[in-house]
Design a protein around this motif. Structure first.
Motif, short mmCIF file in Angstrom:
data_model
loop_
_atom_site.label_atom_id
_atom_site.label_comp_id
_atom_site.label_asym_id
_atom_site.label_seq_id
_atom_site.Cartn_x
_atom_site.Cartn_y
_atom_site.Cartn_z
N ILE A 24 58.61 39.75 63.08
CA ILE A 24 58.89 41.16 63.41
C ILE A 24 57.59 41.92 63.65
N ALA A 25 57.60 42.74 64.72
CA ALA A 25 56.42 43.54 65.05
C ALA A 25 56.80 45.01 65.11
N PHE A 26 55.80 45.86 64.92
CA PHE A 26 55.99 47.30 65.05
C PHE A 26 54.95 47.86 66.01
N THR A 27 55.38 48.83 66.81
CA THR A 27 54.41 49.60 67.59
C THR A 27 54.68 51.07 67.26
N ILE A 28 53.62 51.77 66.92
CA ILE A 28 53.75 53.13 66.41
C ILE A 28 52.86 54.04 67.26
N GLY A 29 53.40 55.19 67.65
CA GLY A 29 52.61 56.13 68.44
C GLY A 29 53.07 56.14 69.88
N THR A 30 52.16 56.56 70.76
CA THR A 30 52.51 56.65 72.18
C THR A 30 52.88 55.26 72.73
N THR A 31 53.73 55.23 73.75
CA THR A 31 54.05 53.95 74.39
C THR A 31 53.10 53.68 75.56
N ASP A 32 52.16 54.59 75.77
CA ASP A 32 51.17 54.42 76.84
C ASP A 32 50.14 53.38 76.40
N LYS A 33 50.18 52.21 77.04
CA LYS A 33 49.31 51.12 76.60
C LYS A 33 47.86 51.24 77.07
N THR A 34 47.58 52.34 77.78
CA THR A 34 46.18 52.55 78.16
C THR A 34 45.48 53.48 77.16
N LYS A 35 46.14 53.73 76.04
CA LYS A 35 45.51 54.51 74.96
C LYS A 35 44.93 53.56 73.92
N PRO A 36 43.92 54.00 73.17
CA PRO A 36 43.30 53.09 72.19
C PRO A 36 44.27 52.68 71.09
N ALA A 37 43.99 51.54 70.48
CA ALA A 37 44.94 51.01 69.50
C ALA A 37 44.23 50.36 68.33
N LEU A 38 44.93 50.41 67.20
CA LEU A 38 44.54 49.64 66.01
C LEU A 38 45.61 48.59 65.81
N GLY A 39 45.21 47.34 65.58
CA GLY A 39 46.17 46.27 65.32
C GLY A 39 46.04 45.78 63.88
N LEU A 40 47.17 45.61 63.19
CA LEU A 40 47.15 45.12 61.80
C LEU A 40 48.02 43.88 61.69
N PHE A 41 47.45 42.82 61.18
CA PHE A 41 48.16 41.54 61.15
C PHE A 41 48.01 40.89 59.78
N GLY A 42 49.03 40.11 59.39
CA GLY A 42 48.96 39.43 58.10
C GLY A 42 49.88 38.22 58.08
N GLY A 43 49.72 37.42 57.02
CA GLY A 43 50.64 36.32 56.81
C GLY A 43 50.54 35.18 57.81
N VAL A 44 49.36 34.98 58.39
CA VAL A 44 49.14 33.79 59.22
C VAL A 44 49.27 32.54 58.34
N HIS A 45 48.70 32.64 57.16
CA HIS A 45 48.78 31.55 56.19
C HIS A 45 49.81 31.90 55.12
N GLY A 46 50.82 31.05 55.01
CA GLY A 46 51.98 31.38 54.18
C GLY A 46 51.69 31.60 52.71
N LEU A 47 50.58 31.07 52.20
CA LEU A 47 50.28 31.24 50.78
C LEU A 47 49.58 32.57 50.49
N GLU A 48 49.06 33.19 51.55
CA GLU A 48 48.22 34.38 51.35
C GLU A 48 49.08 35.63 51.46
N ARG A 49 49.98 35.77 50.50
CA ARG A 49 50.95 36.86 50.53
C ARG A 49 50.28 38.22 50.49
N VAL A 50 49.15 38.31 49.80
CA VAL A 50 48.52 39.61 49.59
C VAL A 50 48.13 40.26 50.92
N GLY A 51 47.80 39.46 51.93
CA GLY A 51 47.46 40.00 53.24
C GLY A 51 48.64 40.74 53.85
N SER A 52 49.81 40.10 53.81
CA SER A 52 51.03 40.78 54.29
C SER A 52 51.30 42.03 53.48
#
Ligand SMILES: [Zn+2]
Length: 320
Positions: free
Chosen positions: A39-67
């Motif tokens: 599941i992904a979220f996009t928050i804010g304007t839908t204009d993709k030519t505006k600057p963005a911050l990306g936040l990601f977690g849980g690539v490694h299933g044991l590292e729950r704290v990141g998620s």
């Protein structure tokens, strides 16, 4: 379906109704007869030519704290949207995009890798350029029963890796500036903020922008705890997804000045283990803070960093 605590929290986030929040189901992954959404979220304007911050977690299933860090931030952000008009105003000009749990089936199965035994952070089609990669840890193709397995040579990327790459392409490649953080845990005593490359000790092409961000971070959050360094300082690997996404972004933007800086926050979990050695015998104890005060502190301390990077992405002219 077997209930996964983190997915339950993410589903609660999907129930927020706000015209500034969009929810996306990118794909589904199956294990033991159960299916788990990415599941992904996009928050804010839908204009993709505006600057963005990306936040990601849980690539490694044991590292729950990141998620958990990402989910905690999003939960707080979504609640603030109900009363903070200034925040709403700011988000009309910029965006936050996020996948809080990239490897849900791995997390459900209490394993680092995905259901196919592939370490997603070794899965991109990109080879380590160093002469002496670390045996196994740098990524290998011997067997999916060993950790750090890259997947079979020449096979398409795993569903989770592909979902992340496609999401970044779609959401971040047209931004004038994008800053991302992928939250991990498990290496060392300190919280390290890594920038690429992981594949080589050759200089990172965007090193000037990284230095600029570091300078304003040092000024803005004095006494911060982050050790900022290229990932290869710790170890080099093959198949790093952020090396791959960064290179794709550069290729796609060779005729303009769009910038992408992908950070990895490697939370130093050895300190949690050192202070509470018995937790090593609990599930995930090596990768996550178990004592509640330590967990709370971990959740708290990175909120400042995320807020800083949110502001830095909006004010990208100060560092690009
Ligand atoms: Zn990790």
């Amino acid at each position: 379906m077997k209930d996964l605590h983190e997915l339950k929290l993410i589903r609660e986030l999907t129930h927020f109704k706000d015209d500034l929040i969009q929810t996306h189901e990118l794909d589904r992954v199956y294990i033991d007869g159960n299916s788990y959404p990415i599941i992904a979220f996009t928050i804010g304007t839908t204009d993709k030519t505006k600057p963005a911050l990306g936040l990601f977690g849980g690539v490694h299933g044991l590292e729950r704290v990141g998620s958990h860090v990402v989910i905690t931030y999003l939960t707080s952000l979504f609640k603030q949207l109900s009363w903070d008009e200034e925040l709403r105003e700011r988000l009309k000009d910029c965006r936050i995009v996020s996948i809080p749990l990239i490897n849900p089936a791995g997390m459900a199965a209490h394993q680092r890798s995905n259901p196919n035994g592939v370490d997603l952070m070794r899965n991109a089609p990109i080879d380590c350029e160093e002469e002496k990669p670390t045996f196994l840890v740098s990524g290998h193709r011997y067997s999916n029963r060993l950790p750090w397995y890259r997947g079979e040579e020449g096979k398409p990327m795993e569903i989770e890796s592909q979902a992340l790459v496609d999401f970044c392409k779609e959401q971040l490649f047209d931004c004038p500036a994008a800053v991302t953080v992928d939250f991990h845990s498990g290496f060392g005593m300190k919280d390290r903020l890594w920038f690429p490359y992981a594949k080589t000790s050759q200089p990172f092409p965007s090193i000037k922008q990284v230095q600029n961000i570091k300078d304003i971070l040092d000024e803005t959050l004095p006494h911060h705890i982050y050790q900022i360094e290229p990932q290869f300082d710790s170890y080099t690997i093959s198949g790093d997804l952020w090396d791959y996404i960064y290179d794709l972004h550069r290729e796609a933007n060779s005729d303009n000045e769009n910038t992408l800086i992908p950070w990895t926050l490697e939370m130093g979990s050895w300190i949690w283990v050192k202070k509470n050695p018995l937790q090593i015998f609990t599930a995930g104890g090596f990768f996550n803070p178990i004592k509640s005060h330590r967990y709370d502190r971990t959740m708290r301390r990175h909120m400042l960093l995320i807020d800083f990077l949110f502001r830095a992405s909006r004010n990208f002219k100060s560092w690009t």
